[in-house]
Design a protein around this motif. Structure first.
Motif, PDB file in Angstrom:
ATOM      1  N   PRO A 155       0.686  -1.368   0.202  1.00  0.00           N
ATOM      2  CA  PRO A 155      -0.420   0.556  -0.199  1.00  0.00           C
ATOM      3  C   PRO A 155       0.759   1.295   0.371  1.00  0.00           C
ATOM      4  CG  PRO A 155       0.274  -0.609   2.048  1.00  0.00           C
ATOM      5  CD  PRO A 155       0.834  -1.404   1.341  1.00  0.00           C
ATOM      6  N   VAL A 156       1.856   1.716  -0.852  1.00  0.00           N
ATOM      7  CA  VAL A 156       2.329   3.098  -1.056  1.00  0.00           C
ATOM      8  C   VAL A 156       1.394   3.926  -1.213  1.00  0.00           C
ATOM      9  CG1 VAL A 156       2.138   3.240  -3.616  1.00  0.00           C
ATOM     10  CG2 VAL A 156       4.206   3.910  -2.704  1.00  0.00           C
ATOM     11  N   GLU A 157      -0.072   3.641  -1.314  1.00  0.00           N
ATOM     12  CA  GLU A 157      -0.581   5.298  -1.048  1.00  0.00           C
ATOM     13  C   GLU A 157      -0.297   5.346   0.215  1.00  0.00           C
ATOM     14  OE1 GLU A 157      -1.081   2.570  -2.574  1.00  0.00           O
ATOM     15  OE2 GLU A 157      -1.526   2.224  -4.798  1.00  0.00           O
ATOM     16  N   ALA A 158      -0.779   4.607   0.743  1.00  0.00           N
ATOM     17  CA  ALA A 158      -0.660   4.665   2.056  1.00  0.00           C
ATOM     18  C   ALA A 158       0.336   5.523   3.299  1.00  0.00           C
ATOM     19  CB  ALA A 158      -1.530   3.797   3.585  1.00  0.00           C
ATOM     20  N   LEU A 159       1.395   4.712   2.005  1.00  0.00           N
ATOM     21  CA  LEU A 159       2.662   5.236   2.410  1.00  0.00           C
ATOM     22  C   LEU A 159       3.087   6.948   2.661  1.00  0.00           C
ATOM     23  CD1 LEU A 159       5.665   3.312   2.311  1.00  0.00           C
ATOM     24  CD2 LEU A 159       3.970   3.181   4.093  1.00  0.00           C
ATOM     25  N   ARG A 160       2.433   7.647   1.322  1.00  0.00           N
ATOM     26  CA  ARG A 160       2.610   8.736   0.808  1.00  0.00           C
ATOM     27  C   ARG A 160       1.255   9.050   1.581  1.00  0.00           C
ATOM     28  NH1 ARG A 160       0.622   6.686  -5.534  1.00  0.00           N
ATOM     29  NH2 ARG A 160       3.344   6.528  -5.885  1.00  0.00           N
ATOM     30  N   VAL A 161       0.348   9.009   2.221  1.00  0.00           N
ATOM     31  CA  VAL A 161      -0.504   9.733   2.793  1.00  0.00           C
ATOM     32  C   VAL A 161      -0.143  10.375   4.745  1.00  0.00           C
ATOM     33  CG1 VAL A 161      -2.544  10.167   4.631  1.00  0.00           C
ATOM     34  CG2 VAL A 161      -2.710   9.273   2.259  1.00  0.00           C
ATOM     35  N   ILE A 162       1.174   9.380   5.457  1.00  0.00           N
ATOM     36  CA  ILE A 162       1.194   9.375   6.446  1.00  0.00           C
ATOM     37  C   ILE A 162       2.516   9.977   6.615  1.00  0.00           C
ATOM     38  CG2 ILE A 162       2.465   7.369   8.563  1.00  0.00           C
ATOM     39  CD1 ILE A 162       0.588   5.153   7.252  1.00  0.00           C
ATOM     40  N   HIS A 163       3.031   9.620   5.347  1.00  0.00           N
ATOM     41  CA  HIS A 163       3.973  10.648   5.686  1.00  0.00           C
ATOM     42  C   HIS A 163       4.333  11.867   4.923  1.00  0.00           C
ATOM     43  CE1 HIS A 163       7.449   6.502   4.015  1.00  0.00           C
ATOM     44  NE2 HIS A 163       7.393   7.396   5.045  1.00  0.00           N
ATOM     45  N   SER A 164       2.768  12.425   4.486  1.00  0.00           N
ATOM     46  CA  SER A 164       2.888  13.949   4.221  1.00  0.00           C
ATOM     47  C   SER A 164       2.894  14.535   5.479  1.00  0.00           C
ATOM     48  CB  SER A 164       1.174  13.986   3.514  1.00  0.00           C
ATOM     49  OG  SER A 164       1.035  13.972   4.263  1.00  0.00           O
ATOM     50  N   TYR A 165       2.461  13.940   6.323  1.00  0.00           N
ATOM     51  CA  TYR A 165       2.316  14.130   8.243  1.00  0.00           C
ATOM     52  C   TYR A 165       3.826  14.398   8.938  1.00  0.00           C
ATOM     53  CZ  TYR A 165      -2.712  14.271   8.351  1.00  0.00           C
ATOM     54  OH  TYR A 165      -4.228  14.657   7.811  1.00  0.00           O
ATOM     55  N   ASP A 166       5.290  13.506   7.710  1.00  0.00           N
ATOM     56  CA  ASP A 166       6.315  13.316   8.617  1.00  0.00           C
ATOM     57  C   ASP A 166       6.571  12.998  10.248  1.00  0.00           C
ATOM     58  OD1 ASP A 166       9.210  13.464   8.884  1.00  0.00           O
ATOM     59  OD2 ASP A 166       9.031  15.766   8.550  1.00  0.00           O
ATOM     60  N   PRO A 167       5.673  11.439  10.730  1.00  0.00           N
ATOM     61  CA  PRO A 167       5.130  11.581  11.948  1.00  0.00           C
ATOM     62  C   PRO A 167       6.794  11.202  12.570  1.00  0.00           C
ATOM     63  CG  PRO A 167       4.625   9.426  10.632  1.00  0.00           C
ATOM     64  CD  PRO A 167       4.900  10.609   9.351  1.00  0.00           C
ATOM     65  N   CYS A 168       7.199  10.939  13.314  1.00  0.00           N
ATOM     66  CA  CYS A 168       8.477  11.204  14.219  1.00  0.00           C
ATOM     67  C   CYS A 168       8.036  10.155  15.637  1.00  0.00           C
ATOM     68  CB  CYS A 168       8.960  12.607  14.545  1.00  0.00           C
ATOM     69  SG  CYS A 168      10.280  12.521  15.725  1.00  0.00           S
ATOM     70  N   LEU A 169       8.375   9.226  15.965  1.00  0.00           N
ATOM     71  CA  LEU A 169       8.024   8.457  17.064  1.00  0.00           C
ATOM     72  C   LEU A 169       8.506   8.420  17.906  1.00  0.00           C
ATOM     73  CD1 LEU A 169       5.394   6.898  17.678  1.00  0.00           C
ATOM     74  CD2 LEU A 169       4.905   7.857  14.838  1.00  0.00           C
ATOM     75  N   ALA A 170      10.201   8.983  17.585  1.00  0.00           N
ATOM     76  CA  ALA A 170      11.143   8.699  19.294  1.00  0.00           C
ATOM     77  C   ALA A 170      10.138   9.651  19.673  1.00  0.00           C
ATOM     78  CB  ALA A 170      12.426   8.833  18.741  1.00  0.00           C
ATOM     79  N   CYS A 171      10.137  10.793  19.110  1.00  0.00           N
ATOM     80  CA  CYS A 171       9.163  12.139  19.857  1.00  0.00           C
ATOM     81  C   CYS A 171       7.572  11.748  20.201  1.00  0.00           C
ATOM     82  CB  CYS A 171       8.909  12.679  18.751  1.00  0.00           C
ATOM     83  SG  CYS A 171       8.643  14.280  18.790  1.00  0.00           S
ATOM     84  N   ALA A 172       7.024  11.212  20.238  1.00  0.00           N
ATOM     85  CA  ALA A 172       5.220  10.953  19.666  1.00  0.00           C
ATOM     86  C   ALA A 172       5.569   9.939  21.288  1.00  0.00           C
ATOM     87  CB  ALA A 172       4.203  10.416  18.847  1.00  0.00           C
ATOM     88  N   VAL A 173       5.966   9.372  21.813  1.00  0.00           N
ATOM     89  CA  VAL A 173       6.148   7.561  22.763  1.00  0.00           C
ATOM     90  C   VAL A 173       6.976   8.302  23.354  1.00  0.00           C
ATOM     91  CG1 VAL A 173       5.676   5.828  22.710  1.00  0.00           C
ATOM     92  CG2 VAL A 173       4.871   6.235  20.704  1.00  0.00           C
ATOM     93  N   HIS A 174       6.769   9.562  24.337  1.00  0.00           N
ATOM     94  CA  HIS A 174       8.385   9.628  25.495  1.00  0.00           C
ATOM     95  C   HIS A 174       7.412   9.081  26.965  1.00  0.00           C
ATOM     96  CE1 HIS A 174       5.762  13.092  25.721  1.00  0.00           C
ATOM     97  NE2 HIS A 174       5.509  13.052  24.678  1.00  0.00           N
ATOM     98  N   VAL A 175       6.788   8.540  26.866  1.00  0.00           N
ATOM     99  CA  VAL A 175       6.661   7.874  28.688  1.00  0.00           C
ATOM    100  C   VAL A 175       7.644   5.943  28.769  1.00  0.00           C
ATOM    101  CG1 VAL A 175       4.221   8.453  27.853  1.00  0.00           C
ATOM    102  CG2 VAL A 175       4.552   6.677  27.642  1.00  0.00           C
ATOM    103  N   ILE A 176       7.018   5.608  29.729  1.00  0.00           N
ATOM    104  CA  ILE A 176       7.583   5.219  30.231  1.00  0.00           C
ATOM    105  C   ILE A 176       7.051   3.923  30.803  1.00  0.00           C
ATOM    106  CG2 ILE A 176       8.071   5.538  32.546  1.00  0.00           C
ATOM    107  CD1 ILE A 176      11.326   4.261  32.011  1.00  0.00           C
ATOM    108  N   ARG A 177       7.254   2.733  30.524  1.00  0.00           N
ATOM    109  CA  ARG A 177       6.625   1.751  31.564  1.00  0.00           C
ATOM    110  C   ARG A 177       6.714   1.399  32.674  1.00  0.00           C
ATOM    111  NH1 ARG A 177       4.384  -3.477  27.444  1.00  0.00           N
ATOM    112  NH2 ARG A 177       3.677  -3.705  29.845  1.00  0.00           N
ATOM    113  N   ASP A 178       6.488   0.756  33.298  1.00  0.00           N
ATOM    114  CA  ASP A 178       6.670   0.839  34.470  1.00  0.00           C
ATOM    115  C   ASP A 178       6.398  -1.336  35.188  1.00  0.00           C
ATOM    116  OD1 ASP A 178       3.969   1.274  37.165  1.00  0.00           O
ATOM    117  OD2 ASP A 178       4.246   0.221  35.363  1.00  0.00           O
ATOM    118  N   ASP A 179       6.289  -1.670  34.019  1.00  0.00           N
ATOM    119  CA  ASP A 179       6.090  -3.174  33.673  1.00  0.00           C
ATOM    120  C   ASP A 179       6.931  -3.535  32.378  1.00  0.00           C
ATOM    121  OD1 ASP A 179       4.477  -3.106  32.076  1.00  0.00           O
ATOM    122  OD2 ASP A 179       2.584  -3.812  32.842  1.00  0.00           O
TER     123      ASP A 179
END
Lengths: 331, 489
Positions: free
Chosen positions: B455-479
């Protein structure tokens, strides 16, 4: 864009020239590179921020840049930031490298820290693999076993980096024991892995030259460079890398020796040790090599901030801004 | 009906997984999840506020300066101090340079491979070299000299983003993870020769933007992929905190304006008190709809209905009802008045080129202001004592969109609470209590897919937002429990 073997050697020669090797070394390098094929590289990202990949992309030796490294020095088969492949195709490419390791040896690169907590960091979903989810630690354990060499790139991969900051109590104790290459503490190396083929290239991020020169050095000599007790290369292609302290190369050293200490970060002249500079405790060639092609580094006169010791195992031992007293100014 | 899971989803910063339901050649449902967990908000507690810029910039190796700026704005706010003019200008310059590096990286090195077959551009049909091969096939519309043109730009853009980092390093020592952003301004004291070098590098980058970046994107979408002007619309609401202060004092005096586009008009007010975090689909327990300054982080991976480690930030446009907002360069350019109010994959990508030129021009003006208005020997920072028992807010823009840091100090002047809302939290957020999807999830719905397996078309949609996941998920789990996998039945 057609790249020939001749281009390949030319670019390798530039990399070597940038490191300051002699004509004889250059000849030896060209021969070694001509005799060996490009190694496959598998690059996993653990708990990290991709800063080391971004830093590597800054590689430039005055003539050629990172695209030549990617085209000519290595065959980068898996890297989640740069690769075209997605999903199962990406996993399959990495699996093929793993399967063919005898015909084409591969180098494994880790950036980011490994978490042994289940579910903490997932490389991808693999239909051929267990419950379908490939954890980073499982992937790393698997590819590490067959890798010809393993490069731990950046503070997180080497010693935990900022990820190991959690749980640290804040301490303002001064560092009384200056680490040397001969009395390192246990730097937390995971003893499950084969140290005899491992090279630690720290920094936050790692310098692009350190990464590229490490690969070229290994290709040239078909062996790891001499390492210090933290696993770091003392020199690469004859040029010192982690051999000397930042302090010993710092233009502010005469100020230090004369007892002239700044009382605030931002001082363009005086030694910044008293407000927390870790240049005396940190081995790296930043002042000599410089960063980003403009000779920059953190404690450079004109930048006026602290060396925060990002190439040392103690990097995560915050605070960075700290008061250090009783400074020994004996030269 | 086919369910496709793309994992790893490449050319994003971090680890991202998307689950798509594809029916009759169209995406009919979508779920986005991050697969990387760190712990900044927890391990910064107890630390000195002076270290906050250095620590938090390591949330992201692509946009560290934006985090350093958000952190320093928060600690300046807590101390009620304004930076010096030169300190403000140097922060703008380092951050502006980072915007340019990151926009080039996004467009040419991360997103372009969704449109261009780099293997064909580099070596023809026999070329099979990583990291460019293998790629998803299908819907590759560009060949011949135009293909060569994009391949050349790919390489030139590597140089340009490197040079942008050089501009930043002239004021921050190194990039990424520069050193000089400190409370009250910036530690650097550049020489006249540094200003000259920054001006020359910036001018060269500006030439690239005008001669290649803008026309490349025009060619890509107006000639080859015009259908992407109607694909990937998303929530259609846009939000900007604004960035690059043009003066000390007023926060409205910024190169990039603060405000929202509510779907029909631009409103030049954005009150951060109207931001709440919905945790309905996040693996969290505790109070819902908290303002980030009061945010809680109580993970529970077994929580029913949870499918993401991202909380869902929502903005109450009218002060009452929660709405889904998109953040990023398109939001900034629409709110600032530099781009028409239209939302799509193509508009998102093209707005980056508009913003790049605006920032390059801004940088040249800031260099002039530093040299000719205030003088390079004017103070770079104002020193101050860290206050006790207070709070601070730092709102700015990271390359990917609105970035906020909220900080609280204890009586010992140490950090006692820290909350970060990153742009990717806004864009990649999961469904909220009303079942309303995050904006990327919404944007994926209806996207035509030629080959459900690729689904390369889906990649185009997602990449247009330039997502950055190290940044988005910055919570820690305690288990250490296994993450619950979301499987579409």
């Amino acid at each position: 864009m057609n790249i020939t073997r001749r281009d390949f050697l030319r670019m390798a020669a530039y990399a070597a020239a940038a490191a300051g090797v002699s004509q004889f070394d250059l000849f030896r390098l060209q021969k070694a590179l001509a005799d060996n094929g490009k190694p496959n590289v598998i690059w996993f990202e653990g708990l990290g921020d991709s800063g080391c990949v971004v830093s590597l992309a800054n590689y430039f030796d005055g003539t050629v840049g990172i695209e030549d490294v990617l085209l000519n020095h290595i065959e980068l088969k898996f890297n989640s930031v740069l690769m075209g492949a997605a999903g199962q195709a990406a996993i399959d490419a990495a699996e093929a490298v793993y399967a063919n390791y005898l015909d084409t040896p591969y180098v494994l690169v880790l950036t980011g820290a490994i978490s042994n907590l289940d579910g903490y960091c997932i490389v991808g979903e693999d239909a051929t693999h267990g419950n379908g989810v490939m954890q980073l630690i499982e992937a790393f354990n698997k590819w590490e076993e067959r890798a010809a060499y393993v490069l731990y790139v950046g503070a997180c991969a080497c010693y935990g980096g900022v990820n190991s900051m959690g749980g640290n109590s804040v301490s303002n104790e001064t560092q009384t024991i200056i680490p040397t290459h001969n009395n390192p503490p246990n730097f937390g190396r995971n003893t499950n892995y084969d140290y005899s083929k491992s090279l630690y290239i720290p920094g936050c991020p790692s310098h692009p030259d350190w990464i590229v020169l490490s690969i070229v050095d290994i290709l040239t000599n078909a062996a790891l460079p001499t390492r210090d007790s933290f696993g770091r290369p003392l020199s690469l292609l004859g040029t010192p890398i982690f051999a000397n302290t930042v302090h010993s190369q710092c233009p502010r050293k005469p100020e230090h020796d004369a007892g002239n200490f700044a009382d605030h970060v931002g001082d363009p002249v005086k030694c910044l040790r008293k407000v927390g500079c870790r240049g005396k405790d940190t081995f790296a060639d930043c002042p000599t090599r410089g960063w980003n092609g403009v000779g920059g580094y953190c404690n450079k006169p004109g930048i006026n901030h602290l060396c925060i010791g990002c190439t040392q195992a103690f990097f995560s031992d915050v605070p960075f801004n700290r008061e250090i007293d009783n400074i020994d100014t004996t030269p | 009906m086919a369910t496709t899971i793309v994992d790893p989803l490449p050319r994003v910063e971090g680890h991202l997984k998307v689950t798509l339901q594809i029916d009759s050649g169209q995406i009919t449902d979508a779920w986005i999840a991050g697969n990387l967990y760190r712990g900044f908000e927890n391990f910064i507690n107890g630390q000195s506020p002076l270290d906050a810029p250095l620590i938090t910039q390591r949330v992201c190796g692509v946009c560290p300066t934006a985090h350093a700026v958000a952190a320093v704005l928060a600690i300046d706010d807590a101390a009620n101090v304004q930076p010096t003019h030169n300190g403000r200008l140097m922060r703008n310059l380092i951050n502006g340079a980072e915007f340019l590096h990151s926009h080039f990286l996004h467009t040419y090195h991360l997103a372009l491979q969704d449109y261009i077959d780099m293997t064909a551009a580099l070596g023809g049909s026999t070329f099979n070299q990583g990291p460019w091969a293998p790629v998803y096939g299908g819907d590759r519309r560009i060949t011949g000299t135009d293909l060569d043109r994009f391949a050349n730009s790919y390489v030139t853009a590597l140089r340009m983003r490197k040079d942008a980092h050089s501009v930043g390093a002239l004021l921050a020592g190194k990039q990424p993870h520069g050193a000089s952003i400190i409370g009250g301004g910036c530690s650097a004291t550049p020489a006249a020769s540094d200003i000259t070098q920054m001006r020359a590098l910036t001018q060269q980058i500006k030439d690239f933007i005008e001669n290649s970046y803008i026309p490349d994107l025009d060619l890509l979408f107006n000639t080859y992929y015009p259908d992407y002007f109607s694909i990937g619309v998303g929530s259609g609401r846009l939000l900007s905190y604004g960035a690059f202060r043009q003066n000390t004092g007023s926060t409205n005096s910024m190169l990039i304006k603060r405000g929202v586009y509510d779907g029909s008009s631009v409103i030049d007010i954005m009150d951060h008190n109207n931001i709440v975090e919905d945790i309905s689909s996040g693996w969290y327990l505790g109070s819902d709809n908290l303002h980030p300054a009061a945010g809680e982080t109580n993970p529970d991976p077994a929580k029913a209905g949870g499918y993401s480690w991202l909380k869902a930030p929502r903005y109450k446009t009218d002060g009452i009802l929660k709405d889904v907002y998109e953040v990023g360069p398109l939001a900034r350019m629409v709110v600032t008045g530099d781009y028409p109010a239209q939302v799509s994959v193509a508009d998102r990508e093209i707005s980056r080129t508009v913003e790049a030129l605006k920032i390059a021009n801004g940088m040249l003006a800031w260099l002039d202001e530093m040299e000719n208005v205030h003088g390079i020997s004017s103070p770079s920072y104002v020193p101050y004592e860290v206050p006790a028992s207070t709070t601070g807010v730092g709102l700015t823009e990271a390359i990917r969109g609105a970035l906020g840091h909220w900080v609280e100090y204890d009586a010992d002047t140490k950090i006692s609470h820290y909350q970060i809302i990153t742009p990717t939290c806004w864009n990649a957020s999961p469904r909220d209590a009303g079942g309303i999807m995050g904006t990327i999830e919404q944007a994926l719905i209806g996207t035509p897919i030629l080959n459900a397996g690729q689904p390369v078309e889906a990649l185009r949609v997602i990449h247009s937002y330039d997502p950055c996941l190290a940044c988005a998920v910055h919570v820690i789990r305690d288990d250490g429990k296994t993450i619950k996998n979301f499987i579409v039945g």
